[in-house]
Design a protein around this motif. Structure first.
Motif, PDB file in Angstrom:
ATOM      1  N   ILE A 155       0.836  -1.205   0.000  1.00 22.89           N
ATOM      2  CA  ILE A 155       0.000   0.000   0.000  1.00 22.89           C
ATOM      3  C   ILE A 155       0.871   1.255   0.000  1.00 22.89           C
ATOM      4  O   ILE A 155       0.579   2.226  -0.693  1.00 22.89           O
ATOM      5  CB  ILE A 155      -0.987  -0.003   1.183  1.00 22.89           C
TER       6      ILE A 155
ATOM      7  N   SER B 234       0.831   4.096  -2.883  1.00 20.15           N
ATOM      8  CA  SER B 234       0.674   5.501  -2.536  1.00 20.15           C
ATOM      9  C   SER B 234       1.790   6.344  -3.153  1.00 20.15           C
ATOM     10  O   SER B 234       1.544   7.424  -3.696  1.00 20.15           O
ATOM     11  CB  SER B 234       0.655   5.625  -1.017  1.00 20.15           C
TER      12      SER B 234
ATOM     13  N   HIS C 215      -2.707   6.296   6.896  1.00 22.72           N
ATOM     14  CA  HIS C 215      -2.486   4.923   7.349  1.00 22.72           C
ATOM     15  C   HIS C 215      -3.082   4.784   8.747  1.00 22.72           C
ATOM     16  O   HIS C 215      -2.564   5.360   9.698  1.00 22.72           O
ATOM     17  CB  HIS C 215      -0.986   4.632   7.357  1.00 22.72           C
TER      18      HIS C 215
ATOM     19  N   PHE D  60      -6.065   3.857   4.339  1.00 20.68           N
ATOM     20  CA  PHE D  60      -5.673   2.463   4.526  1.00 20.68           C
ATOM     21  C   PHE D  60      -5.952   2.013   5.946  1.00 20.68           C
ATOM     22  O   PHE D  60      -5.340   2.497   6.890  1.00 20.68           O
ATOM     23  CB  PHE D  60      -4.183   2.318   4.194  1.00 20.68           C
TER      24      PHE D  60
END
Length: 170
Positions: free
Chosen positions: A9, A13, A26, A73
């Motif tokens: 992730i 990003s 996050h 996320f």
């Protein structure tokens, strides 16, 4: 090199960053994460997506579904008792009934821990060590389905049915 879900992730990003200072929120979920914590982080992501959207060239402001300005996320999403709220956010695209602002390129992703049981040898070792267990695992009320929670490698909550079709196994 870390090849885990979180690293994937973060890499995604970074690939989507454009000229933004930040584009990833996050949220490290754990057993103590509250519904208020989740709501605050979602609101932060909505603000960031609007700020990032405003930084785009006018030609990029197409307001289409492919536009990504911000990633929210939820890491280890099934470790909180509020996994139902995360389901509402990701599946219903609302929070407590309020529609989420998705018009400015906010996208959401979650990672979950596996439902993996300790080996029989490890369970025996843990239970024989005591570790504060004063009842047998057959008597415990904390269960994941029919499996005592303490037999799982990770303490996880069952995923809501509506999230199950969205799960990818890596």
């Amino acid at each position: 090199i870390d090849h885990g879900k979180t690293s994937l992730i973060r890499y995604l990003s970074m690939m989507l960053k454009r000229n933004f200072d930040k584009n990833l929120i996050h949220v490290k979920i754990h057993g103590g994460t509250s519904a208020t914590d989740i709501r605050h982080r979602l609101e932060e992501a909505e603000r960031l997506s609007r700020d990032n959207y405003d930084k785009l060239d006018k030609a990029e402001n197409t307001n289409n579904n492919a536009l990504i300005t911000t990633l929210l996320f939820f890491d280890e999403a099934n470790t909180t008792e509020h996994v139902g709220l995360i389901k509402e956010i990701m599946c219903d695209l609302t929070i407590n009934g309020r529609p989420i602002d998705l018009e400015h390129g906010l996208k959401m992703v979650a990672a979950v821990n596996p439902y993996r049981k300790h080996s029989k040898e490890m369970i025996d070792k843990l239970e024989n060590a005591g570790l504060g267990f004063y009842m047998s695992s057959n008597e415990t009320k904390e269960k994941f389905g029919h499996i005592p929670i303490r037999h799982l490698v990770y303490r996880v909550q069952q995923l809501p049915t509506r999230l199950m079709p969205l799960v990818w196994v890596l």
